[in-house]
Design a protein around this motif. Sequence first.
Motif, PDB file in Angstrom:
ATOM      1  N   MET A   1      40.643  52.823  23.990  1.00 52.01           N
ATOM      2  CA  MET A   1      41.187  51.507  23.701  1.00 52.01           C
ATOM      3  C   MET A   1      40.086  50.472  23.882  1.00 52.01           C
ATOM      4  O   MET A   1      39.392  50.463  24.879  1.00 52.01           O
ATOM      5  CB  MET A   1      42.346  51.212  24.647  1.00 52.01           C
ATOM      6  N   THR A   2      39.953  49.609  22.904  1.00 50.03           N
ATOM      7  CA  THR A   2      38.970  48.540  22.989  1.00 50.03           C
ATOM      8  C   THR A   2      39.676  47.256  23.404  1.00 50.03           C
ATOM      9  O   THR A   2      40.677  46.869  22.811  1.00 50.03           O
ATOM     10  CB  THR A   2      38.275  48.331  21.635  1.00 50.03           C
ATOM     11  N   ILE A   3      39.162  46.632  24.421  1.00 53.56           N
ATOM     12  CA  ILE A   3      39.699  45.360  24.907  1.00 53.56           C
ATOM     13  C   ILE A   3      38.947  44.244  24.197  1.00 53.56           C
ATOM     14  O   ILE A   3      37.714  44.217  24.222  1.00 53.56           O
ATOM     15  CB  ILE A   3      39.509  45.236  26.437  1.00 53.56           C
ATOM     16  N   PRO A   4      39.638  43.313  23.544  1.00 59.23           N
ATOM     17  CA  PRO A   4      38.957  42.224  22.835  1.00 59.23           C
ATOM     18  C   PRO A   4      38.134  41.343  23.776  1.00 59.23           C
ATOM     19  O   PRO A   4      38.467  41.179  24.952  1.00 59.23           O
ATOM     20  CB  PRO A   4      40.106  41.421  22.206  1.00 59.23           C
ATOM     21  N   GLN A   5      37.090  40.759  23.235  1.00 59.07           N
ATOM     22  CA  GLN A   5      36.202  39.877  23.998  1.00 59.07           C
ATOM     23  C   GLN A   5      36.980  38.746  24.664  1.00 59.07           C
ATOM     24  O   GLN A   5      36.678  38.347  25.780  1.00 59.07           O
ATOM     25  CB  GLN A   5      35.109  39.311  23.084  1.00 59.07           C
ATOM     26  N   GLU A   6      37.992  38.216  23.983  1.00 56.79           N
ATOM     27  CA  GLU A   6      38.767  37.106  24.541  1.00 56.79           C
ATOM     28  C   GLU A   6      39.403  37.476  25.879  1.00 56.79           C
ATOM     29  O   GLU A   6      39.548  36.633  26.762  1.00 56.79           O
ATOM     30  CB  GLU A   6      39.862  36.658  23.554  1.00 56.79           C
ATOM     31  N   GLN A   7      39.795  38.730  26.014  1.00 58.53           N
ATOM     32  CA  GLN A   7      40.408  39.169  27.267  1.00 58.53           C
ATOM     33  C   GLN A   7      39.360  39.249  28.388  1.00 58.53           C
ATOM     34  O   GLN A   7      39.660  38.933  29.538  1.00 58.53           O
ATOM     35  CB  GLN A   7      41.131  40.497  27.062  1.00 58.53           C
ATOM     36  N   PHE A   8      38.156  39.644  28.051  1.00 58.95           N
ATOM     37  CA  PHE A   8      37.078  39.630  29.046  1.00 58.95           C
ATOM     38  C   PHE A   8      36.735  38.190  29.427  1.00 58.95           C
ATOM     39  O   PHE A   8      36.454  37.897  30.581  1.00 58.95           O
ATOM     40  CB  PHE A   8      35.840  40.369  28.532  1.00 58.95           C
ATOM     41  N   ASP A   9      36.791  37.291  28.449  1.00 67.61           N
ATOM     42  CA  ASP A   9      36.563  35.873  28.742  1.00 67.61           C
ATOM     43  C   ASP A   9      37.618  35.359  29.717  1.00 67.61           C
ATOM     44  O   ASP A   9      37.315  34.587  30.627  1.00 67.61           O
ATOM     45  CB  ASP A   9      36.573  35.044  27.462  1.00 67.61           C
ATOM     46  N   ASP A  10      38.862  35.796  29.526  1.00 71.84           N
ATOM     47  CA  ASP A  10      39.949  35.397  30.422  1.00 71.84           C
ATOM     48  C   ASP A  10      39.693  35.942  31.830  1.00 71.84           C
ATOM     49  O   ASP A  10      39.886  35.243  32.827  1.00 71.84           O
ATOM     50  CB  ASP A  10      41.285  35.887  29.875  1.00 71.84           C
ATOM     51  N   LEU A  11      39.230  37.171  31.921  1.00 67.03           N
ATOM     52  CA  LEU A  11      38.884  37.746  33.226  1.00 67.03           C
ATOM     53  C   LEU A  11      37.821  36.900  33.917  1.00 67.03           C
ATOM     54  O   LEU A  11      37.940  36.589  35.110  1.00 67.03           O
ATOM     55  CB  LEU A  11      38.388  39.182  33.065  1.00 67.03           C
ATOM     56  N   LEU A  12      36.808  36.487  33.185  1.00 64.86           N
ATOM     57  CA  LEU A  12      35.750  35.660  33.773  1.00 64.86           C
ATOM     58  C   LEU A  12      36.291  34.305  34.218  1.00 64.86           C
ATOM     59  O   LEU A  12      35.924  33.816  35.293  1.00 64.86           O
ATOM     60  CB  LEU A  12      34.603  35.481  32.773  1.00 64.86           C
ATOM     61  N   SER A  13      37.161  33.713  33.424  1.00 63.68           N
ATOM     62  CA  SER A  13      37.747  32.419  33.789  1.00 63.68           C
ATOM     63  C   SER A  13      38.594  32.541  35.049  1.00 63.68           C
ATOM     64  O   SER A  13      38.518  31.688  35.946  1.00 63.68           O
ATOM     65  CB  SER A  13      38.620  31.886  32.645  1.00 63.68           C
ATOM     66  N   ARG A  14      39.397  33.569  35.129  1.00 62.77           N
ATOM     67  CA  ARG A  14      40.240  33.784  36.304  1.00 62.77           C
ATOM     68  C   ARG A  14      39.383  34.039  37.548  1.00 62.77           C
ATOM     69  O   ARG A  14      39.703  33.548  38.632  1.00 62.77           O
ATOM     70  CB  ARG A  14      41.183  34.963  36.073  1.00 62.77           C
ATOM     71  N   THR A  15      38.301  34.793  37.367  1.00 61.05           N
ATOM     72  CA  THR A  15      37.417  35.079  38.491  1.00 61.05           C
ATOM     73  C   THR A  15      36.745  33.807  38.987  1.00 61.05           C
ATOM     74  O   THR A  15      36.646  33.572  40.196  1.00 61.05           O
ATOM     75  CB  THR A  15      36.365  36.136  38.102  1.00 61.05           C
ATOM     76  N   ALA A  16      36.308  32.967  38.053  1.00 62.36           N
ATOM     77  CA  ALA A  16      35.689  31.694  38.440  1.00 62.36           C
ATOM     78  C   ALA A  16      36.676  30.822  39.206  1.00 62.36           C
ATOM     79  O   ALA A  16      36.322  30.206  40.220  1.00 62.36           O
ATOM     80  CB  ALA A  16      35.180  30.966  37.197  1.00 62.36           C
ATOM     81  N   LEU A  17      37.910  30.789  38.753  1.00 60.17           N
ATOM     82  CA  LEU A  17      38.936  30.001  39.433  1.00 60.17           C
ATOM     83  C   LEU A  17      39.208  30.541  40.840  1.00 60.17           C
ATOM     84  O   LEU A  17      39.274  29.778  41.808  1.00 60.17           O
ATOM     85  CB  LEU A  17      40.225  30.003  38.605  1.00 60.17           C
ATOM     86  N   ALA A  18      39.326  31.855  40.961  1.00 60.26           N
ATOM     87  CA  ALA A  18      39.557  32.468  42.275  1.00 60.26           C
ATOM     88  C   ALA A  18      38.386  32.187  43.213  1.00 60.26           C
ATOM     89  O   ALA A  18      38.579  31.897  44.400  1.00 60.26           O
ATOM     90  CB  ALA A  18      39.782  33.970  42.124  1.00 60.26           C
ATOM     91  N   ALA A  19      37.172  32.247  42.689  1.00 59.76           N
ATOM     92  CA  ALA A  19      35.985  31.976  43.513  1.00 59.76           C
ATOM     93  C   ALA A  19      35.937  30.516  43.943  1.00 59.76           C
ATOM     94  O   ALA A  19      35.542  30.205  45.071  1.00 59.76           O
ATOM     95  CB  ALA A  19      34.714  32.342  42.754  1.00 59.76           C
ATOM     96  N   LEU A  20      36.355  29.627  43.059  1.00 58.82           N
ATOM     97  CA  LEU A  20      36.345  28.202  43.358  1.00 58.82           C
ATOM     98  C   LEU A  20      37.251  27.882  44.546  1.00 58.82           C
ATOM     99  O   LEU A  20      36.907  27.054  45.391  1.00 58.82           O
ATOM    100  CB  LEU A  20      36.787  27.414  42.126  1.00 58.82           C
ATOM    101  N   PHE A  21      38.389  28.543  44.619  1.00 62.95           N
ATOM    102  CA  PHE A  21      39.345  28.249  45.680  1.00 62.95           C
ATOM    103  C   PHE A  21      39.210  29.145  46.906  1.00 62.95           C
ATOM    104  O   PHE A  21      39.923  28.962  47.896  1.00 62.95           O
ATOM    105  CB  PHE A  21      40.770  28.326  45.134  1.00 62.95           C
ATOM    106  N   TYR A  22      38.305  30.101  46.873  1.00 66.28           N
ATOM    107  CA  TYR A  22      38.106  30.994  48.008  1.00 66.28           C
ATOM    108  C   TYR A  22      37.274  30.306  49.085  1.00 66.28           C
ATOM    109  O   TYR A  22      36.312  29.617  48.799  1.00 66.28           O
ATOM    110  CB  TYR A  22      37.381  32.272  47.573  1.00 66.28           C
ATOM    111  N   TYR A  23      37.665  30.496  50.324  1.00 61.16           N
ATOM    112  CA  TYR A  23      36.821  30.129  51.456  1.00 61.16           C
ATOM    113  C   TYR A  23      37.048  31.192  52.526  1.00 61.16           C
ATOM    114  O   TYR A  23      38.149  31.750  52.650  1.00 61.16           O
ATOM    115  CB  TYR A  23      37.101  28.710  51.964  1.00 61.16           C
ATOM    116  N   PRO A  24      36.020  31.550  53.269  1.00 59.83           N
ATOM    117  CA  PRO A  24      36.095  32.693  54.182  1.00 59.83           C
ATOM    118  C   PRO A  24      37.241  32.647  55.188  1.00 59.83           C
ATOM    119  O   PRO A  24      37.803  33.681  55.532  1.00 59.83           O
ATOM    120  CB  PRO A  24      34.742  32.682  54.894  1.00 59.83           C
ATOM    121  N   GLU A  25      37.615  31.466  55.645  1.00 64.70           N
ATOM    122  CA  GLU A  25      38.654  31.363  56.668  1.00 64.70           C
ATOM    123  C   GLU A  25      40.062  31.485  56.105  1.00 64.70           C
ATOM    124  O   GLU A  25      41.030  31.452  56.863  1.00 64.70           O
ATOM    125  CB  GLU A  25      38.531  30.030  57.419  1.00 64.70           C
ATOM    126  N   ILE A  26      40.198  31.651  54.805  1.00 61.51           N
ATOM    127  CA  ILE A  26      41.527  31.674  54.208  1.00 61.51           C
ATOM    128  C   ILE A  26      42.401  32.787  54.783  1.00 61.51           C
ATOM    129  O   ILE A  26      43.591  32.606  54.966  1.00 61.51           O
ATOM    130  CB  ILE A  26      41.461  31.761  52.670  1.00 61.51           C
TER     131      ILE A  26
END
Length: 88
Positions: A1-26
Amino acid sequence: MTIPQEQFDDLLSRTALAALFYYPEIAVDDGDYSVQKDIEYCMVPVAGIPDEDAERLRIAVGRVITNPTAHRSELLALVIELAPPPTE
């Protein structure tokens, strides 16, 4: 199964958002928080990817969430490897 590039882009966007709100003491401040939950949220767009590739992505996403500066190039390289070539 080939995953479209747009879905990988979504993964990157979600990861960036999760990283933005992450802090070690959470984990101390919010007993319900789990990096695993953030990783699973980030992986939703690429559901269906082969298990071996999914595990590699999970590891890379987790690293980026907790330390984006040190690991973002690793995740980008993996996405480039796994995503289909762009169509012209």
